[in-house]
Design an enzyme around this catalytic site. Structure first.
Site, PDB file in Angstrom:
ATOM      1  N   HIS A 253     -34.524 -16.633   6.284  1.00 39.23           N
ATOM      2  CA  HIS A 253     -34.398 -16.421   7.380  1.00 39.23           C
ATOM      3  C   HIS A 253     -34.815 -15.875   8.361  1.00 39.23           C
ATOM      4  CE1 HIS A 253     -31.585 -16.814  11.164  1.00 39.23           C
ATOM      5  NE2 HIS A 253     -31.499 -18.131  10.535  1.00 39.23           N
TER       6      HIS A 253
ATOM      7  N   ASP B 209     -31.414 -21.322  11.222  1.00 37.25           N
ATOM      8  CA  ASP B 209     -29.530 -20.945  11.174  1.00 37.25           C
ATOM      9  C   ASP B 209     -29.666 -22.127   9.970  1.00 37.25           C
ATOM     10  OD1 ASP B 209     -30.629 -19.438  12.528  1.00 37.25           O
ATOM     11  OD2 ASP B 209     -28.953 -19.709  14.120  1.00 37.25           O
TER      12      ASP B 209
END
Length: 138
Positions: free
Chosen positions: A63, A106
């Site tokens: 991420h 996300d």
């Protein structure tokens, strides 16, 4: 535990896409993001970086790498639109290109965390940063 959650909110902030990220994580995993992932391993949470401790921590590492590729907006502060349809995250079609990227980053971490719930280890929940080894670059 409530105190820990409040501290995480104060430390991490709750503006923009962080709120959306936390909602996505809750929708996918059923876990409160700040409490369960705010200081997890070497990569989950703001300002953390290191060799991942497990698959859950690897989700956060990927991420962070995804956010590094985003240009033209602030991934942690700028809001985007998304919806939760049929138990799936759908990034808004009207998001500008940069925010579409943030939403997809996300979404990917939330799904990754769900897929790796079996690797979640409470011993990494508040993991001391000094124990983290240097990670490879993205």
């Amino acid at each position: 535990m409530r105190t820990l959650w409040i501290m995480a909110v104060l430390l991490l902030g709750v503006d923009g896409s962080l709120v959306q990220l936390w909602k996505m994580i809750f929708q996918e995993t059923g876990k409160e993001a700040a409490k369960n992932y705010g200081l997890y391993g070497c990569n989950c949470g703001v300002g953390r970086r290191g060799k991942p401790k497990d698959a859950t921590d690897s989700c956060c590492y990927v991420h962070k790498c995804c956010y590094k590729k985003v240009t033209g907006c602030d991934p942690k502060m700028d809001s985007y639109s998304y919806s939760w349809k049929n138990k799936a995250i759908v990034c808004g079609e009207k998001n500008p290109p940069c925010l579409k990227q943030v939403c997809e980053c996300d979404k990917a971490v939330a799904i990754c965390l769900r897929e790796n719930l079996g690797t979640y280890n409470k011993k990494y929940t508040i993991y001391p940063k000094p124990f983290c080894k240097k990670a490879d670059t993205c």
